[in-house]
Design a protein around this motif. Structure first.
Motif, PDB file in Angstrom:
ATOM      1  N   THR A 113     -12.329   4.618   5.703  1.00 54.52           N
ATOM      2  CA  THR A 113     -12.454   3.536   6.655  1.00 54.52           C
ATOM      3  C   THR A 113     -13.928   3.217   6.866  1.00 54.52           C
ATOM      4  OG1 THR A 113     -11.900   2.774   8.902  1.00 54.52           O
ATOM      5  CG2 THR A 113     -12.318   5.134   8.627  1.00 54.52           C
ATOM      6  N   THR A 114     -14.277   1.935   6.860  1.00 52.71           N
ATOM      7  CA  THR A 114     -15.670   1.511   6.969  1.00 52.71           C
ATOM      8  C   THR A 114     -15.781   0.268   7.838  1.00 52.71           C
ATOM      9  OG1 THR A 114     -15.617   0.020   5.061  1.00 52.71           O
ATOM     10  CG2 THR A 114     -16.086   2.326   4.615  1.00 52.71           C
ATOM     11  N   GLY A 120     -20.383  -8.614   7.370  1.00 56.32           N
ATOM     12  CA  GLY A 120     -19.320  -9.302   8.086  1.00 56.32           C
ATOM     13  C   GLY A 120     -18.000  -8.570   8.077  1.00 56.32           C
ATOM     14  N   ILE A 121     -17.988  -7.246   7.799  1.00 58.56           N
ATOM     15  CA  ILE A 121     -16.757  -6.475   7.745  1.00 58.56           C
ATOM     16  C   ILE A 121     -16.560  -5.737   9.068  1.00 58.56           C
ATOM     17  CG2 ILE A 121     -15.476  -4.677   6.553  1.00 58.56           C
ATOM     18  CD1 ILE A 121     -15.983  -7.165   4.872  1.00 58.56           C
ATOM     19  N   LYS A 122     -15.561  -6.151   9.824  1.00 60.57           N
ATOM     20  CA  LYS A 122     -15.256  -5.501  11.094  1.00 60.57           C
ATOM     21  C   LYS A 122     -14.524  -4.184  10.867  1.00 60.57           C
ATOM     22  CE  LYS A 122     -13.006  -6.416  15.531  1.00 60.57           C
ATOM     23  NZ  LYS A 122     -12.238  -7.422  16.317  1.00 60.57           N
ATOM     24  N   ASP A 123     -13.613  -4.164   9.870  1.00 57.79           N
ATOM     25  CA  ASP A 123     -12.862  -2.950   9.551  1.00 57.79           C
ATOM     26  C   ASP A 123     -12.277  -3.107   8.157  1.00 57.79           C
ATOM     27  OD1 ASP A 123     -11.450  -0.574   9.595  1.00 57.79           O
ATOM     28  OD2 ASP A 123      -9.766  -1.402  10.709  1.00 57.79           O
ATOM     29  N   ARG A 124     -12.530  -2.125   7.292  1.00 61.17           N
ATOM     30  CA  ARG A 124     -11.907  -2.082   5.966  1.00 61.17           C
ATOM     31  C   ARG A 124     -11.359  -0.672   5.772  1.00 61.17           C
ATOM     32  NH1 ARG A 124     -15.865  -3.547   1.652  1.00 61.17           N
ATOM     33  NH2 ARG A 124     -15.117  -5.697   1.796  1.00 61.17           N
ATOM     34  N   THR A 125     -10.038  -0.560   5.614  1.00 58.86           N
ATOM     35  CA  THR A 125      -9.375   0.733   5.521  1.00 58.86           C
ATOM     36  C   THR A 125      -8.601   0.832   4.216  1.00 58.86           C
ATOM     37  OG1 THR A 125      -9.154   0.831   7.932  1.00 58.86           O
ATOM     38  CG2 THR A 125      -7.779   2.329   6.653  1.00 58.86           C
ATOM     39  N   ASN A 126      -8.762   1.958   3.514  1.00 58.73           N
ATOM     40  CA  ASN A 126      -8.071   2.202   2.250  1.00 58.73           C
ATOM     41  C   ASN A 126      -7.262   3.490   2.330  1.00 58.73           C
ATOM     42  OD1 ASN A 126      -9.010   0.093   0.400  1.00 58.73           O
ATOM     43  ND2 ASN A 126     -11.027   1.003   0.699  1.00 58.73           N
ATOM     44  N   SER A 148      -4.212   0.957  -1.209  1.00 64.74           N
ATOM     45  CA  SER A 148      -3.657  -0.040  -0.308  1.00 64.74           C
ATOM     46  C   SER A 148      -4.733  -0.340   0.730  1.00 64.74           C
ATOM     47  CB  SER A 148      -2.391   0.493   0.371  1.00 64.74           C
ATOM     48  OG  SER A 148      -1.916  -0.427   1.337  1.00 64.74           O
ATOM     49  N   GLU A 149      -5.179  -1.583   0.796  1.00 69.10           N
ATOM     50  CA  GLU A 149      -6.339  -1.926   1.612  1.00 69.10           C
ATOM     51  C   GLU A 149      -5.995  -2.929   2.701  1.00 69.10           C
ATOM     52  OE1 GLU A 149     -10.237  -2.156  -0.237  1.00 69.10           O
ATOM     53  OE2 GLU A 149     -10.429  -4.206   0.494  1.00 69.10           O
TER      54      GLU A 149
END
Length: 276
Positions: A113-114, A120-126, A148-149
């Motif tokens: 999670t980043t 501009g990325i508030k939340d990116r989860t893999n 799965s993102e």
């Protein structure tokens, strides 16, 4: 608030895994920090914090023994200011469980999670499942995973409303973009890794991540140079990385200000992004 929830979930998950593994294997912990500052008429302050812990060995789950396994938990945080204003603000958390970690072919589970304000990325989860293949022992390997993102981009003050003042076109108002809903999709990841000691006191680790999801391709080249010192608890780390996003998140959306819009006006934007 969303980031605090994300961090709490990650800590809870890692605590559960720690509880399963703790007492059965040995943890190797690593913490690092760095600071850079420049004053005068170009004030820039940069901070970096990192922590990782790795457990290796046989892990017992009930009556099942998972031979030669590896558990990794790592956190890295960067923050900086420019002329007293926020500039960089990003964080990365990784959880990884590798079965038969030292074998020729080893399956693994990964969760990452980043967030990254600059991109501009508030939340990116893999979440994903992959395999690692050792080409030359511990020196050279290749990993591949299906992920799965879920991604949410920053919407605060991202809509610039324009008004035609007759002799000029200018921004009359800023407003939050509430239409930016999280998006889910599948991503493939491949990562070659070089992990090579040079002599007794110098070590190089280089990883290149290639993560396509259709036309959206993420790449990240990470390099770490480690120099051992006379003190067993202290190493000198030199880190260098390059990140690229072929389709970066739009940070600005453009629209007409209805307060000043007159029917029949022909206002066009050269780069309206994905705005309506």
């Amino acid at each position: 608030r969303d980031r605090k929830k994300m961090l709490k979930k990650s800590i809870l998950l890692s605590s559960i895994l720690f509880g399963i593994i703790f007492g059965q294997t040995k943890f190797n912990n690593n913490a690092n920090a760095s600071y850079y500052g420049r004053g005068g008429n170009s004030d820039y302050q940069y901070y970096n914090l990192g922590f990782s812990t790795v457990a290796n060995g046989d892990i017992q789950l009930g009556g099942i023994v998972l031979k030669d396994s590896e558990f990794l938990f790592a956190v890295e945080k960067n923050n900086s200011t420019w002329q007293g204003e926020p500039y960089e603000n990003d964080q990365n958390i990784i959880l990884k469980f590798d079965l038969w970690a030292n074998g020729k072919l080893s399956p693994f589970l990964i969760a990452e999670t980043t967030f990254d304000d600059a991109l501009g990325i508030k939340d990116r989860t893999n979440f994903g499942l992959g395999f690692k293949y050792r080409i030359i022992g511990n020196i050279l390997s290749v990993s591949a995973a299906f992920l799965s993102e879920k991604e949410e981009i920053v919407g605060k003050n991202s809509i610039y409303l324009f008004a035609d003042y007759g002799d000029s076109l200018g921004v009359s108002k800023y407003q939050d973009n509430t239409d930016l809903e999280p998006q889910s999709y599948s991503r493939f990841s491949i990562r070659p890794k070089l992990n090579m000691p040079i002599g007794d006191n110098f070590h190089i680790k280089s990883e290149y991540y290639y993560k396509p999801a259709g036309k959206d391709v993420l790449t990240h080249w990470k390099n770490t140079f480690t120099i051992k010192t006379a003190a067993e608890w202290l190493d000198i780390l030199v880190k260098y990385s390059i990140k690229n996003d072929s389709r970066p998140a739009p940070k600005v959306f453009m629209g007409y200000d209805p307060k000043y819009y007159v029917s029949g006006q022909a206002i066009t934007f050269e780069n309206p992004g994905n705005a309506k």
